[in-house]
Scaffold this active site. Structure first.
Site, PDB file in Angstrom:
ATOM      1  N   ARG A 159      39.564  33.616  27.395  1.00  0.00           N
ATOM      2  CA  ARG A 159      39.135  33.423  28.786  1.00  0.00           C
ATOM      3  C   ARG A 159      38.436  32.079  28.872  1.00  0.00           C
ATOM      4  O   ARG A 159      37.382  31.889  28.265  1.00  0.00           O
ATOM      5  CB  ARG A 159      38.205  34.566  29.196  1.00  0.00           C
ATOM      6  CG  ARG A 159      37.750  34.534  30.648  1.00  0.00           C
ATOM      7  CD  ARG A 159      37.029  35.839  30.988  1.00  0.00           C
ATOM      8  NE  ARG A 159      36.583  35.883  32.362  1.00  0.00           N
ATOM      9  CZ  ARG A 159      35.375  35.455  32.763  1.00  0.00           C
ATOM     10  NH1 ARG A 159      34.507  34.955  31.899  1.00  0.00           N
ATOM     11  NH2 ARG A 159      35.049  35.549  34.045  1.00  0.00           N
TER      12      ARG A 159
ATOM     13  N   SER B  48      42.354  43.853  36.330  1.00  0.00           N
ATOM     14  CA  SER B  48      40.998  44.318  36.650  1.00  0.00           C
ATOM     15  C   SER B  48      41.008  45.124  37.938  1.00  0.00           C
ATOM     16  O   SER B  48      41.664  44.734  38.909  1.00  0.00           O
ATOM     17  CB  SER B  48      40.051  43.124  36.851  1.00  0.00           C
ATOM     18  OG  SER B  48      39.883  42.419  35.654  1.00  0.00           O
TER      19      SER B  48
ATOM     20  N   LYS C  16      28.876  37.482  33.979  1.00  0.00           N
ATOM     21  CA  LYS C  16      29.683  37.240  35.190  1.00  0.00           C
ATOM     22  C   LYS C  16      28.920  37.833  36.362  1.00  0.00           C
ATOM     23  O   LYS C  16      28.746  39.044  36.445  1.00  0.00           O
ATOM     24  CB  LYS C  16      31.061  37.890  35.048  1.00  0.00           C
ATOM     25  CG  LYS C  16      32.000  37.680  36.230  1.00  0.00           C
ATOM     26  CD  LYS C  16      33.393  38.202  35.873  1.00  0.00           C
ATOM     27  CE  LYS C  16      34.277  38.466  37.066  1.00  0.00           C
ATOM     28  NZ  LYS C  16      34.751  37.295  37.776  1.00  0.00           N
TER      29      LYS C  16
END
Ligand code: TZP
Ligand code: MG
Length: 216
Positions: free
Chosen positions: A44, A113, A142
């Site tokens: 990521r 997600s 996040k």
């Protein structure tokens, strides 16, 4: 369905973040975490140019392939194709999972997600391999997330769907067993591995939680 899709174990799923690796090379952190029992890795990268993203992905693929650990790429199908990754993980605002599947083919891993029950219902009609339950707990890694599902929300999700559920957000050794007992098939973690003093040991602890809840 491909052997990869049938057999992938999402138990301890490392999502990378180089900014949390405390000056250590990403490859070293990933290698240590894999030695400790990580079963899947997702690269990521949010602030990197495309060429560097592909180079990083290729290096990780070279590290993971001999260890039989699948590599997924966050968001970017082009990067996955360029480096021969095993799959792609997308969020709700990224390329539609049906388009990801069409581009990667039927043997690749595709993860999505989900932040609401409505998104779970939509996902059930899609050819995805797992749902990222995002976030289970609030996390400083996040901050632009939907409201957390919590253990209750995860447990509701468990009875509402047969999809493979990979929990993410605020997970570490201290709450791993609770998350698994609430119904997660796997634990996706960023800081608990990337920022750990000893990523191998941290992975061993998470793997131990998975083993003990699964009963082996
Ligand atoms: N998606 C939802 S929460 C999250 C992502 C990428 C970050 C999880 O990070 P951590 O450090 O494991 O809480
Ligand atoms: Mg995304």
């Amino acid at each position: 369905m491909s052997a990869l899709r049938r057999n992938t174990d999402y138990g301890v799923y490392l999502v990378t973040d180089r900014t949390l690796c405390r000056g250590r090379a990403l490859a070293d952190v990933v290698a240590a975490a894999v030695a400790g029992g990580v079963t899947v890795v997702q690269l990521r990268e949010k602030h990197v140019d495309t060429r560097e993203f592909v180079e990083l992905a290729r290096a990780l693929k070279g590290l993971l392939a001999p260890r039989d650990v699948p590599l997924l790429i966050n968001d970017r199908v082009d990067v996955a194709l360029a480096c021969g990754a095993d799959g792609v993980h997308v969020g709700q605002g990224d390329m539609h999972p049906a388009d990801v599947r069409a581009l990667l083919g039927h043997t690749a891993l595709v993860g999505l997600s989900v932040e609401t029950m409505e998104q779970v219902r939509e996902a059930e009609a899609l050819d995805v391999d797992y749902l990222g339950v995002s976030p289970v707990f609030a996390t400083s890694t996040k901050t632009d997330t939907a409201p957390p599902w919590g253990l209750d929300g995860l447990a509701r999700l468990r009875v509402a769907t047969e999809c493979t559920l990979v929990a993410i957000g605020g997970i570490g050794a201290a709450n791993a067993e609770q998350v698994l007992r609430a119904g997660a098939d796997g634990l996706a973690v960023v800081s608990a591995l990337c920022a750990a003093d000893d990523p191998q040991r941290a992975a061993e602890e998470l793997r131990g939680a998975v083993r003990s809840v699964r009963g082996w």
